[in-house]
Scaffold this motif. Structure first.
Motif, PDB file in Angstrom:
ATOM      1  N   PHE A 127       0.829  -1.209   0.000  1.00 46.78           N
ATOM      2  CA  PHE A 127       0.000   0.000   0.000  1.00 46.78           C
ATOM      3  C   PHE A 127       0.866   1.264   0.000  1.00 46.78           C
ATOM      4  O   PHE A 127       0.502   2.266  -0.621  1.00 46.78           O
ATOM      5  CB  PHE A 127      -0.968  -0.020   1.185  1.00 46.78           C
ATOM      6  N   ALA A 128       2.016   1.197   0.671  1.00 44.32           N
ATOM      7  CA  ALA A 128       2.910   2.372   0.688  1.00 44.32           C
ATOM      8  C   ALA A 128       3.478   2.630  -0.710  1.00 44.32           C
ATOM      9  O   ALA A 128       3.614   3.782  -1.136  1.00 44.32           O
ATOM     10  CB  ALA A 128       4.039   2.143   1.690  1.00 44.32           C
ATOM     11  N   LEU A 129       3.780   1.551  -1.448  1.00 45.42           N
ATOM     12  CA  LEU A 129       4.345   1.713  -2.796  1.00 45.42           C
ATOM     13  C   LEU A 129       3.376   2.436  -3.741  1.00 45.42           C
ATOM     14  O   LEU A 129       3.795   3.078  -4.701  1.00 45.42           O
ATOM     15  CB  LEU A 129       4.712   0.344  -3.387  1.00 45.42           C
ATOM     16  N   GLY A 130       2.094   2.346  -3.441  1.00 48.44           N
ATOM     17  CA  GLY A 130       1.104   3.068  -4.238  1.00 48.44           C
ATOM     18  C   GLY A 130       1.333   4.574  -4.198  1.00 48.44           C
ATOM     19  O   GLY A 130       0.958   5.287  -5.128  1.00 48.44           O
ATOM     20  N   PHE A 131       1.958   5.057  -3.124  1.00 49.71           N
ATOM     21  CA  PHE A 131       2.270   6.493  -3.014  1.00 49.71           C
ATOM     22  C   PHE A 131       3.565   6.828  -3.743  1.00 49.71           C
ATOM     23  O   PHE A 131       3.826   7.986  -4.034  1.00 49.71           O
ATOM     24  CB  PHE A 131       2.394   6.907  -1.540  1.00 49.71           C
ATOM     25  N   VAL A 132       4.397   5.820  -3.989  1.00 46.56           N
ATOM     26  CA  VAL A 132       5.620   6.039  -4.779  1.00 46.56           C
ATOM     27  C   VAL A 132       5.213   6.134  -6.247  1.00 46.56           C
ATOM     28  O   VAL A 132       5.468   7.129  -6.922  1.00 46.56           O
ATOM     29  CB  VAL A 132       6.636   4.902  -4.548  1.00 46.56           C
ATOM     30  N   SER A 133       4.567   5.095  -6.730  1.00 43.98           N
ATOM     31  CA  SER A 133       3.948   5.139  -8.056  1.00 43.98           C
ATOM     32  C   SER A 133       2.821   4.105  -8.064  1.00 43.98           C
ATOM     33  O   SER A 133       3.009   2.967  -7.615  1.00 43.98           O
ATOM     34  CB  SER A 133       4.957   4.795  -9.155  1.00 43.98           C
ATOM     35  N   ILE A 134       1.699   4.514  -8.579  1.00 45.34           N
ATOM     36  CA  ILE A 134       0.530   3.635  -8.568  1.00 45.34           C
ATOM     37  C   ILE A 134       0.769   2.384  -9.426  1.00 45.34           C
ATOM     38  O   ILE A 134       0.094   1.368  -9.261  1.00 45.34           O
ATOM     39  CB  ILE A 134      -0.736   4.401  -9.025  1.00 45.34           C
ATOM     40  N   ARG A 141     -11.344   3.660  -5.766  1.00 46.56           N
ATOM     41  CA  ARG A 141     -12.788   3.462  -5.630  1.00 46.56           C
ATOM     42  C   ARG A 141     -12.992   2.243  -4.744  1.00 46.56           C
ATOM     43  O   ARG A 141     -12.686   1.121  -5.136  1.00 46.56           O
ATOM     44  CB  ARG A 141     -13.409   3.228  -7.007  1.00 46.56           C
ATOM     45  N   LEU A 142     -13.523   2.484  -3.548  1.00 45.45           N
ATOM     46  CA  LEU A 142     -13.678   1.377  -2.607  1.00 45.45           C
ATOM     47  C   LEU A 142     -14.936   0.569  -2.906  1.00 45.45           C
ATOM     48  O   LEU A 142     -15.982   1.144  -3.227  1.00 45.45           O
ATOM     49  CB  LEU A 142     -13.751   1.904  -1.169  1.00 45.45           C
ATOM     50  N   PHE A 143     -14.826  -0.746  -2.759  1.00 41.42           N
ATOM     51  CA  PHE A 143     -15.962  -1.656  -2.906  1.00 41.42           C
ATOM     52  C   PHE A 143     -16.746  -1.383  -4.200  1.00 41.42           C
ATOM     53  O   PHE A 143     -17.985  -1.378  -4.211  1.00 41.42           O
ATOM     54  CB  PHE A 143     -16.889  -1.559  -1.679  1.00 41.42           C
ATOM     55  N   ILE A 144     -16.023  -1.104  -5.258  1.00 45.36           N
ATOM     56  CA  ILE A 144     -16.529  -0.853  -6.618  1.00 45.36           C
ATOM     57  C   ILE A 144     -17.271   0.488  -6.732  1.00 45.36           C
ATOM     58  O   ILE A 144     -17.164   1.185  -7.722  1.00 45.36           O
ATOM     59  CB  ILE A 144     -17.438  -1.988  -7.145  1.00 45.36           C
ATOM     60  N   PHE A 145     -18.033   0.882  -5.678  1.00 43.55           N
ATOM     61  CA  PHE A 145     -18.965   2.006  -5.847  1.00 43.55           C
ATOM     62  C   PHE A 145     -18.576   3.304  -5.142  1.00 43.55           C
ATOM     63  O   PHE A 145     -19.227   4.319  -5.336  1.00 43.55           O
ATOM     64  CB  PHE A 145     -20.367   1.602  -5.339  1.00 43.55           C
ATOM     65  N   ILE A 146     -17.578   3.282  -4.283  1.00 38.68           N
ATOM     66  CA  ILE A 146     -17.310   4.485  -3.470  1.00 38.68           C
ATOM     67  C   ILE A 146     -16.068   5.207  -4.004  1.00 38.68           C
ATOM     68  O   ILE A 146     -14.925   4.831  -3.697  1.00 38.68           O
ATOM     69  CB  ILE A 146     -17.099   4.113  -1.982  1.00 38.68           C
ATOM     70  N   PRO A 147     -16.263   6.254  -4.820  1.00 38.73           N
ATOM     71  CA  PRO A 147     -15.100   6.954  -5.374  1.00 38.73           C
ATOM     72  C   PRO A 147     -14.416   7.797  -4.305  1.00 38.73           C
ATOM     73  O   PRO A 147     -15.081   8.468  -3.518  1.00 38.73           O
ATOM     74  CB  PRO A 147     -15.715   7.855  -6.457  1.00 38.73           C
ATOM     75  N   LEU A 148     -13.081   7.738  -4.277  1.00 41.16           N
ATOM     76  CA  LEU A 148     -12.334   8.558  -3.321  1.00 41.16           C
ATOM     77  C   LEU A 148     -11.458   9.559  -4.071  1.00 41.16           C
ATOM     78  O   LEU A 148     -11.974  10.469  -4.695  1.00 41.16           O
ATOM     79  CB  LEU A 148     -11.510   7.677  -2.376  1.00 41.16           C
ATOM     80  N   PHE A 149     -10.155   9.346  -4.102  1.00 42.24           N
ATOM     81  CA  PHE A 149      -9.239  10.375  -4.634  1.00 42.24           C
ATOM     82  C   PHE A 149      -8.029   9.690  -5.280  1.00 42.24           C
ATOM     83  O   PHE A 149      -7.754   8.523  -5.012  1.00 42.24           O
ATOM     84  CB  PHE A 149      -8.756  11.271  -3.480  1.00 42.24           C
ATOM     85  N   PRO A 150      -7.288  10.443  -6.108  1.00 40.35           N
ATOM     86  CA  PRO A 150      -6.021   9.894  -6.620  1.00 40.35           C
ATOM     87  C   PRO A 150      -4.971   9.941  -5.512  1.00 40.35           C
ATOM     88  O   PRO A 150      -5.084  10.777  -4.604  1.00 40.35           O
ATOM     89  CB  PRO A 150      -5.641  10.844  -7.759  1.00 40.35           C
ATOM     90  N   LEU A 151      -3.999   9.059  -5.573  1.00 35.98           N
ATOM     91  CA  LEU A 151      -2.934   9.070  -4.556  1.00 35.98           C
ATOM     92  C   LEU A 151      -1.856  10.076  -4.940  1.00 35.98           C
ATOM     93  O   LEU A 151      -1.516  10.191  -6.124  1.00 35.98           O
ATOM     94  CB  LEU A 151      -2.293   7.684  -4.456  1.00 35.98           C
TER      95      LEU A 151
END
Ligand code: SF4
Length: 185
Positions: free
Chosen positions: A20-27, A118-128
């Motif tokens: 999960f931390a690597l997602g902040f390095v590059s998705i 997007r959590l659980f398919i339907f809940i949009p959040l934000f780009p990392l």
């Protein structure tokens, strides 16, 4: 050697946190999820045992950490009857279908990539926020966020269940565990 291997097991959860931390390095690192899903089945086909679930699963290691509190509670009916397992299989099947379908549409230029969680398919959040800005193709960008979202959603659900009930209650409904059991039969 065996002792050394056992000594590392409680720390395997660090792989999950690192993912999960690597997602902040590059998705783009989110695509490592493919190895997380494929490795249990490779080990299963080689050993004819659920080696991954029994010894190497970083998520199980994380859940052991998260669900340490006691006393543990009785599992809910949905899990005891096995219905949660079926629901999760459908959920993952639909999620994969959505990923394949949307990625294909993006490749054909019929849709813009969803470059956000997007959590659980339907809940949009934000780009990392990204430490390294790579010029990813729309397909790879979309695929990376979809894998990250899928891993994050299931980890959140598993962690919440671990806190409420017992550490590895997720394993009773985990699609990888369910499919492994089916293949072993
Ligand atoms: S059932 Fe799923 S979460 Fe549990 S050990 Fe196996 S792969 Fe890991």
């Amino acid at each position: 050697m065996e002792k050394q291997k056992r000594g590392l097991l409680p720390y395997l959860f660090l792989f999950t946190l690192t993912y999960f931390a690597l997602g902040f390095v590059s998705i783009v690192f989110a695509n490592l999820a493919i190895f997380c899903v494929a490795t249990p089945f490779v080990l299963l086909s080689v050993s004819k045992k659920k080696l991954w679930c029994q010894h190497y699963c970083p998520r199980a290691s994380l859940l052991n950490q998260v669900g340490r509190k006691k006393p543990w509670s009785k599992s809910p009916l949905l899990i005891r009857t096995g219905r949660a397992r079926t629901i999760m299989l459908w959920y993952f099947g639909l999620n994969l279908l959505f990923i394949i379908g949307s990625t294909t549409r993006i490749a054909l230029g019929k849709m813009e990539p969803f470059a956000f969680i997007r959590l659980f398919i339907f809940i949009p959040l934000f780009p990392l926020p990204q430490l390294i800005h790579l010029n990813l193709s729309p397909v790879l960008l979309h695929l990376s966020y979809r894998f990250y979202s899928m891993m994050l959603s299931s980890t959140i659900l598993a962690a919440v269940l671990a806190r409420i009930y017992r550490p590895r209650i997720w394993c009773a409904m985990c699609p990888v565990g369910t499919l492994s059991n089916t293949l072993l039969k």
